[in-house]
Design a protein around this motif. Sequence first.
Motif, PDB file in Angstrom:
ATOM      1  N   ALA A 199       3.287  -4.155   1.693  1.00 27.07           N
ATOM      2  CA  ALA A 199       4.344  -4.748   2.507  1.00 27.07           C
ATOM      3  C   ALA A 199       5.070  -5.849   1.737  1.00 27.07           C
ATOM      4  O   ALA A 199       6.302  -5.979   1.821  1.00 27.07           O
ATOM      5  N   ALA A 200       4.312  -6.650   0.975  1.00 28.01           N
ATOM      6  CA  ALA A 200       4.933  -7.706   0.170  1.00 28.01           C
ATOM      7  C   ALA A 200       5.864  -7.113  -0.881  1.00 28.01           C
ATOM      8  O   ALA A 200       6.962  -7.624  -1.125  1.00 28.01           O
ATOM      9  N   LEU A 201       5.441  -6.020  -1.489  1.00 28.98           N
ATOM     10  CA  LEU A 201       6.290  -5.359  -2.484  1.00 28.98           C
ATOM     11  C   LEU A 201       7.555  -4.796  -1.855  1.00 28.98           C
ATOM     12  O   LEU A 201       8.638  -4.843  -2.447  1.00 28.98           O
ATOM     13  N   ILE A 257       3.819   8.133  -0.976  1.00 28.76           N
ATOM     14  CA  ILE A 257       4.314   8.431   0.379  1.00 28.76           C
ATOM     15  C   ILE A 257       4.792   7.155   1.058  1.00 28.76           C
ATOM     16  O   ILE A 257       5.835   7.132   1.726  1.00 28.76           O
ATOM     17  N   ALA A 258       4.029   6.063   0.895  1.00 31.93           N
ATOM     18  CA  ALA A 258       4.421   4.790   1.497  1.00 31.93           C
ATOM     19  C   ALA A 258       5.773   4.329   0.965  1.00 31.93           C
ATOM     20  O   ALA A 258       6.624   3.828   1.713  1.00 31.93           O
ATOM     21  N   ALA A 259       5.990   4.502  -0.355  1.00 35.00           N
ATOM     22  CA  ALA A 259       7.265   4.102  -0.948  1.00 35.00           C
ATOM     23  C   ALA A 259       8.399   4.998  -0.470  1.00 35.00           C
ATOM     24  O   ALA A 259       9.500   4.517  -0.164  1.00 35.00           O
ATOM     25  N   ALA A 260       8.143   6.303  -0.379  1.00 30.24           N
ATOM     26  CA  ALA A 260       9.181   7.251   0.033  1.00 30.24           C
ATOM     27  C   ALA A 260       9.610   7.009   1.476  1.00 30.24           C
ATOM     28  O   ALA A 260      10.801   7.105   1.820  1.00 30.24           O
ATOM     29  N   LYS A 261       8.650   6.689   2.343  1.00 31.85           N
ATOM     30  CA  LYS A 261       8.948   6.454   3.756  1.00 31.85           C
ATOM     31  C   LYS A 261       9.300   4.992   4.051  1.00 31.85           C
ATOM     32  O   LYS A 261       9.643   4.655   5.184  1.00 31.85           O
ATOM     33  N   HIS A 262       9.191   4.144   3.008  1.00 30.76           N
ATOM     34  CA  HIS A 262       9.367   2.696   3.187  1.00 30.76           C
ATOM     35  C   HIS A 262       8.443   2.208   4.310  1.00 30.76           C
ATOM     36  O   HIS A 262       8.820   1.433   5.184  1.00 30.76           O
ATOM     37  N   SER A 280     -10.398  -3.947   2.748  1.00 35.83           N
ATOM     38  CA  SER A 280      -9.584  -3.551   1.601  1.00 35.83           C
ATOM     39  C   SER A 280      -8.339  -2.795   2.036  1.00 35.83           C
ATOM     40  O   SER A 280      -7.289  -2.876   1.395  1.00 35.83           O
ATOM     41  N   GLY A 281      -8.441  -2.039   3.144  1.00 33.03           N
ATOM     42  CA  GLY A 281      -7.280  -1.321   3.650  1.00 33.03           C
ATOM     43  C   GLY A 281      -6.184  -2.278   4.082  1.00 33.03           C
ATOM     44  O   GLY A 281      -5.007  -2.086   3.764  1.00 33.03           O
ATOM     45  N   ASP A 282      -6.586  -3.355   4.793  1.00 39.17           N
ATOM     46  CA  ASP A 282      -5.611  -4.362   5.213  1.00 39.17           C
ATOM     47  C   ASP A 282      -4.997  -5.052   3.999  1.00 39.17           C
ATOM     48  O   ASP A 282      -3.783  -5.322   3.967  1.00 39.17           O
ATOM     49  N   SER A 283      -5.837  -5.348   3.000  1.00 40.35           N
ATOM     50  CA  SER A 283      -5.331  -6.008   1.792  1.00 40.35           C
ATOM     51  C   SER A 283      -4.322  -5.126   1.077  1.00 40.35           C
ATOM     52  O   SER A 283      -3.284  -5.606   0.590  1.00 40.35           O
ATOM     53  N   THR A 284      -4.613  -3.818   1.009  1.00 46.08           N
ATOM     54  CA  THR A 284      -3.694  -2.895   0.349  1.00 46.08           C
ATOM     55  C   THR A 284      -2.382  -2.795   1.109  1.00 46.08           C
ATOM     56  O   THR A 284      -1.298  -2.781   0.516  1.00 46.08           O
ATOM     57  N   ARG A 285      -2.462  -2.738   2.447  1.00 46.46           N
ATOM     58  CA  ARG A 285      -1.242  -2.681   3.258  1.00 46.46           C
ATOM     59  C   ARG A 285      -0.417  -3.961   3.094  1.00 46.46           C
ATOM     60  O   ARG A 285       0.811  -3.909   3.000  1.00 46.46           O
ATOM     61  N   ASP A 286      -1.090  -5.111   3.075  1.00 46.43           N
ATOM     62  CA  ASP A 286      -0.377  -6.383   2.900  1.00 46.43           C
ATOM     63  C   ASP A 286       0.310  -6.431   1.536  1.00 46.43           C
ATOM     64  O   ASP A 286       1.452  -6.901   1.413  1.00 46.43           O
ATOM     65  N   PHE A 287      -0.401  -5.949   0.516  1.00 40.62           N
ATOM     66  CA  PHE A 287       0.164  -5.915  -0.829  1.00 40.62           C
ATOM     67  C   PHE A 287       1.401  -5.020  -0.870  1.00 40.62           C
ATOM     68  O   PHE A 287       2.441  -5.388  -1.425  1.00 40.62           O
ATOM     69  N   GLY A 338      10.534  -3.091  -5.141  1.00 44.37           N
ATOM     70  CA  GLY A 338       9.192  -2.866  -4.615  1.00 44.37           C
ATOM     71  C   GLY A 338       8.795  -1.408  -4.480  1.00 44.37           C
ATOM     72  O   GLY A 338       7.719  -1.000  -4.950  1.00 44.37           O
ATOM     73  N   PRO A 339       9.643  -0.561  -3.843  1.00 47.07           N
ATOM     74  CA  PRO A 339       9.275   0.854  -3.705  1.00 47.07           C
ATOM     75  C   PRO A 339       9.041   1.541  -5.044  1.00 47.07           C
ATOM     76  O   PRO A 339       8.135   2.374  -5.176  1.00 47.07           O
ATOM     77  N   TRP A 340       9.850   1.170  -6.047  1.00 42.44           N
ATOM     78  CA  TRP A 340       9.673   1.787  -7.368  1.00 42.44           C
ATOM     79  C   TRP A 340       8.364   1.334  -8.010  1.00 42.44           C
ATOM     80  O   TRP A 340       7.707   2.115  -8.712  1.00 42.44           O
ATOM     81  N   VAL A 341       8.000   0.079  -7.762  1.00 44.98           N
ATOM     82  CA  VAL A 341       6.715  -0.413  -8.274  1.00 44.98           C
ATOM     83  C   VAL A 341       5.568   0.340  -7.608  1.00 44.98           C
ATOM     84  O   VAL A 341       4.583   0.721  -8.273  1.00 44.98           O
TER      85      VAL A 341
END
Length: 276
Positions: free
Chosen positions: A147-149, A223-228, A138-145, A155-158
């Motif tokens: 990354a796609a965004l 945090i992921a969105a803020a750091k891209h 699930s961690g890989d799936s979340t990261r892939d999701f 994407g970052p705003w989403v």
Amino acid sequence: MSDGESTLSQAADAVEEASNHKVLDVLARLGFAVMALLHVIVGAIAVAIAFGQPGQADATGAIEQLAANPWGPAVMWACVAACTGLSLWQASEATLRMRGEPRKERVAKLVSSGFLAIAYGSVGLSFAGFAVGLRGDSGDSTRDFSAALMGHPLGPWVLVALGLTIIGIGVYFVVKGVTRGFKKEELFHFNGTRRGRIVDSLGVVGHIAKGIALGLTGLLFIIAAAKHSPEESTGLDGSLQALRDHPFGPYLLVAIGAGFIAYGIFALIRARFGHM
């Protein structure tokens, strides 16, 4: 009322009557029991992680634990049926059973129960995946999701919106635990008894712990969105794993793990005695 409207109303009545069938009620209760067991296992894994043991503290990790026995495939398919029944029951709660209620209440129920119907259906799909040998992380799936965004301008705003939504759900669980909001909505069988006070305590601790865990999960998306940096968004397991590296992280992990176990026990009692 026109003939067409009358026919639709009669069809809706028939579907609602079918949704009240005893079989769906039993499957929904079994679905609640499955979700309760998953919370207990996730809690146990979180405690193990606090003591340096490996593990994946999320639904996928819990399902993997359930699948790792000789009866694994049979257990997986039984859980698929239970989660599907629970998802259908929530869908009927979101639509058919609210037809006569005021518009505001119908919309609120459509959002809350509709979200749960999708969530429980997703867990059922995860069980089905394990049953046929498709096991993902699930961690890989979340990261892939994530990354796609990130590949899209918005994407970052989403991701921020998703993180804030998850944090909002976490706050809802905390408030529900602190105010004992679960009593009126879910469980009143033991009101006024000693066992009732124990059940209340399990509900309070469990809801608060789950709310904190969801808040941490939502924070990682922000945090992921803020750091891209999509690798920062790792879901529930990643948020709990990250705690281990902080000075007081293991203690918080144990507390959250114990809270998840308390929530699981509470949910198991709710599965048997809760209002449907």
